[in-house]
Write an enzyme that holds these catalytic residues in place. Structure first.
Site, PDB file in Angstrom:
ATOM      1  N   HIS A   1      -1.721  -8.123  -1.711  1.00 27.24           N
ATOM      2  CA  HIS A   1      -0.976  -6.841  -1.848  1.00 27.24           C
ATOM      3  C   HIS A   1       0.284  -6.816  -2.586  1.00 27.24           C
ATOM      4  CE1 HIS A   1       1.445  -3.431  -0.149  1.00 27.24           C
ATOM      5  NE2 HIS A   1       0.148  -3.220   0.005  1.00 27.24           N
TER       6      HIS A   1
ATOM      7  N   GLU B   1       3.439  -6.236  -2.318  1.00 21.77           N
ATOM      8  CA  GLU B   1       4.294  -6.647  -1.251  1.00 21.77           C
ATOM      9  C   GLU B   1       4.257  -8.028  -1.115  1.00 21.77           C
ATOM     10  OE1 GLU B   1       4.612  -2.067   0.771  1.00 21.77           O
ATOM     11  OE2 GLU B   1       3.854  -3.903   1.854  1.00 21.77           O
TER      12      GLU B   1
ATOM     13  N   SER C   1       0.398   6.092  -1.755  1.00 18.09           N
ATOM     14  CA  SER C   1       0.795   7.266  -1.142  1.00 18.09           C
ATOM     15  C   SER C   1      -0.348   8.403  -0.897  1.00 18.09           C
ATOM     16  CB  SER C   1       1.707   8.110  -1.862  1.00 18.09           C
ATOM     17  OG  SER C   1       2.964   7.181  -2.112  1.00 18.09           O
TER      18      SER C   1
END
Length: 241
Positions: free
Chosen positions: A96, A98, A204
């Site tokens: 991911h 992050e 999103s």
């Protein structure tokens, strides 16, 4: 036949009590969800055991947010694949953005984690995607191809999900246009040996854009962040039209 996979990544949200409360509102809304849609929840590690018990017998699969590449050892803070499979985890998010941005994840360590997950029967969800700076510089295609080439060395593509997550659209409220997401996911598919790999879009994703996203022919599901934390909203995403 490519499987539709709808996965919720809870990131560092929800205590055990909060996760149980979520299920009480979420699971009843899946009674008419088409059976061919795979629904996955990826909570924090501390929630996995309690959710494993609560999800037993339901149609929702349990996923983790990371896994280490060895089965045990002096790796403080890490979790090994056997620890996940013991409690019924089926999927695991790997690479991911992050993890790459904040915790030094590289394509090489992503590759090690992918192979470790598969060695224990877990299905990895490999995340790839570009920053706004990289997109503006015209590097989207070359970067993603590089991530795939390095990450998928000796990886079994018959047990794999890929998530395209444009980093500039994660948690920003900016969503990659559905047609553009479809184009990039088509590029990803062209780099794979197995054309049946399910490829998700992540960035999103919300109840008000899920129908347009899932109408795209190359997109096989979504990896949902913030919108997966609220039971009604995530149920609407799972039950896209």
């Amino acid at each position: 036949m490519r499987k539709i996979v709808i996965a919720g990544n809870w990131k560092m949200f929800k205590t055990q009590a909060e996760s149980q409360e979520f299920l009480s509102g979420f699971l009843p809304q899946l009674e008419e969800t088409p059976s061919e849609r795979e629904v996955v929840i990826c909570p924090p590690f501390t929630d996995l055991s309690v959710l494993s018990k609560s999800l037993h017998g339901s149609r929702v699969q349990l996923g983790a947010q990371n896994v280490h590449w060895v089965e045990n050892g002096a790796y403080t803070g890490e979790i090994a694949a056997p620890m996940l499979t013991e409690i019924g985890v089926r999927y695991v998010i790997i690479g991911h953005s992050e993890r790459r941005q904040y915790f030094g994840e590289t394509d090489e360590t992503v590759n090690l984690r992918l192979k470790a997950a598969q060695n224990y029967g877990l299905t990895p969800i490999l995340c790839v995607g570009e920053t706004k700076q990289q997109r503006d510089a015209g590097e989207t295609e070359s970067l993603i191809i590089s991530q795939l080439q390095k990450g998928l060395v000796d990886v079994d593509q018959t047990n794999l999900v890929i998530a395209y997550e444009p980093i500039w659209a994660i948690g920003t409220g900016d969503t990659c246009e559905a047609a553009e997401a479809n184009r990039v996911i088509g590029l990803i598919r062209s780099q794979l040996q197995n054309p049946h790999v399910s490829i998700q879009y992540g960035g999103s994703v919300k109840p008000n854009n899920i129908d347009e996203i899932m109408a795209q022919p190359e997109i096989d599901g979504v990896l949902v962040g913030g919108a997966s934390l609220e039971p009604d909203g995530f149920a609407r995403i799972v039950n896209f039209r």
